[in-house]
Design a protein around this motif. Structure first.
Motif, mmCIF file in Angstrom:
data_model
loop_
_atom_site.group_PDB
_atom_site.id
_atom_site.type_symbol
_atom_site.label_atom_id
_atom_site.label_comp_id
_atom_site.label_asym_id
_atom_site.label_seq_id
_atom_site.Cartn_x
_atom_site.Cartn_y
_atom_site.Cartn_z
ATOM 1 N N TRP A 31 73.236 -21.741 15.591
ATOM 2 C CA TRP A 31 73.572 -22.392 14.328
ATOM 3 C C TRP A 31 72.507 -22.088 13.280
ATOM 4 O O TRP A 31 72.832 -21.817 12.116
ATOM 5 N N LEU A 32 71.241 -22.105 13.669
ATOM 6 C CA LEU A 32 70.167 -21.812 12.723
ATOM 7 C C LEU A 32 70.239 -20.376 12.237
ATOM 8 O O LEU A 32 70.008 -20.094 11.059
ATOM 9 N N LEU A 33 70.552 -19.445 13.132
ATOM 10 C CA LEU A 33 70.640 -18.047 12.723
ATOM 11 C C LEU A 33 71.832 -17.796 11.807
ATOM 12 O O LEU A 33 71.761 -16.973 10.898
ATOM 13 N N GLU A 34 72.947 -18.482 12.049
ATOM 14 C CA GLU A 34 74.127 -18.301 11.204
ATOM 15 C C GLU A 34 73.938 -18.908 9.827
ATOM 16 O O GLU A 34 74.496 -18.406 8.851
ATOM 17 N N ASN A 35 73.175 -19.965 9.706
ATOM 18 C CA ASN A 35 73.064 -20.701 8.449
ATOM 19 C C ASN A 35 71.730 -20.508 7.748
ATOM 20 O O ASN A 35 71.351 -21.324 6.918
ATOM 21 N N ARG A 36 71.024 -19.443 8.053
ATOM 22 C CA ARG A 36 69.754 -19.219 7.371
ATOM 23 C C ARG A 36 70.022 -18.680 5.955
ATOM 24 O O ARG A 36 71.076 -18.141 5.662
ATOM 25 N N TRP A 37 69.031 -18.812 5.085
ATOM 26 C CA TRP A 37 69.169 -18.383 3.696
ATOM 27 C C TRP A 37 69.252 -16.875 3.622
ATOM 28 O O TRP A 37 68.454 -16.156 4.209
ATOM 29 N N GLY A 38 70.197 -16.367 2.857
ATOM 30 C CA GLY A 38 70.329 -14.936 2.636
ATOM 31 C C GLY A 38 70.766 -14.174 3.863
ATOM 32 O O GLY A 38 70.564 -12.976 3.956
ATOM 33 N N GLY A 39 71.375 -14.841 4.797
ATOM 34 C CA GLY A 39 71.785 -14.178 6.025
ATOM 35 C C GLY A 39 72.965 -13.247 5.851
ATOM 36 O O GLY A 39 73.118 -12.279 6.564
ATOM 37 N N GLY A 40 73.808 -13.525 4.879
ATOM 38 C CA GLY A 40 74.979 -12.699 4.659
ATOM 39 C C GLY A 40 76.017 -12.931 5.741
ATOM 40 O O GLY A 40 75.901 -13.831 6.565
ATOM 41 N N PRO A 41 77.034 -12.097 5.745
ATOM 42 C CA PRO A 41 78.083 -12.272 6.749
ATOM 43 C C PRO A 41 77.602 -11.887 8.134
ATOM 44 O O PRO A 41 76.671 -11.092 8.291
ATOM 45 N N ARG A 42 78.262 -12.441 9.137
ATOM 46 C CA ARG A 42 77.902 -12.122 10.519
ATOM 47 C C ARG A 42 78.294 -10.689 10.835
ATOM 48 O O ARG A 42 79.257 -10.170 10.285
ATOM 49 N N PRO A 43 77.585 -10.039 11.728
ATOM 50 C CA PRO A 43 77.989 -8.689 12.126
ATOM 51 C C PRO A 43 79.302 -8.758 12.901
ATOM 52 O O PRO A 43 79.623 -9.789 13.498
ATOM 53 N N PRO A 44 80.067 -7.682 12.884
ATOM 54 C CA PRO A 44 81.346 -7.717 13.591
ATOM 55 C C PRO A 44 81.140 -7.855 15.091
ATOM 56 O O PRO A 44 80.191 -7.328 15.662
ATOM 57 N N SER A 45 82.041 -8.574 15.724
ATOM 58 C CA SER A 45 81.937 -8.771 17.165
ATOM 59 C C SER A 45 82.677 -7.679 17.931
ATOM 60 O O SER A 45 82.701 -7.684 19.149
ATOM 61 N N HIS A 46 83.297 -6.764 17.203
ATOM 62 C CA HIS A 46 84.014 -5.659 17.827
ATOM 63 C C HIS A 46 83.273 -4.372 17.504
ATOM 64 O O HIS A 46 82.498 -4.315 16.553
ATOM 65 N N PRO A 47 83.510 -3.317 18.265
ATOM 66 C CA PRO A 47 82.811 -2.058 17.969
ATOM 67 C C PRO A 47 83.301 -1.465 16.650
ATOM 68 O O PRO A 47 84.467 -1.595 16.290
ATOM 69 N N LEU A 48 82.381 -0.851 15.931
ATOM 70 C CA LEU A 48 82.740 -0.217 14.679
ATOM 71 C C LEU A 48 83.540 1.055 14.935
ATOM 72 O O LEU A 48 83.320 1.743 15.937
ATOM 73 N N PRO A 49 84.484 1.395 14.062
ATOM 74 C CA PRO A 49 85.257 2.628 14.276
ATOM 75 C C PRO A 49 84.365 3.854 14.126
ATOM 76 O O PRO A 49 83.397 3.850 13.372
#
Length: 67
Positions: A31-49
């Motif tokens: 929760w702390l890592l997701e809601n830190r300041w300037g964190g931006g969107p979460r990385p995708p949980s699926h592999p990138l194309p």
């Protein structure tokens, strides 16, 4: 040396909070890592194309029409 009731209550509260922190430490850290300041969107949980530019940019073969 005996403890006052206020001291016993304080120690009980500290023990409960410490126990909750130990039990839920992973969820608290996530929760702390997701809601830190300037964190931006979460990385995708699926592999990138992969890069498929070579397939998309190649020249197509001319189709031969036989009559």
């Amino acid at each position: 040396m005996t403890l006052d009731p206020k001291q016993l209550v304080f120690l009980a509260v500290v023990a409960v909070l410490t126990g909750l922190f130990v039990i839920y430490r992973r969820k608290i850290v996530e929760w702390l890592l997701e809601n830190r300041w300037g964190g931006g969107p979460r990385p995708p949980s699926h592999p990138l194309p992969s890069n498929d530019a070579t397939i998309l940019r190649r020249k197509r073969r001319a189709t031969v029409v036989q009559s």
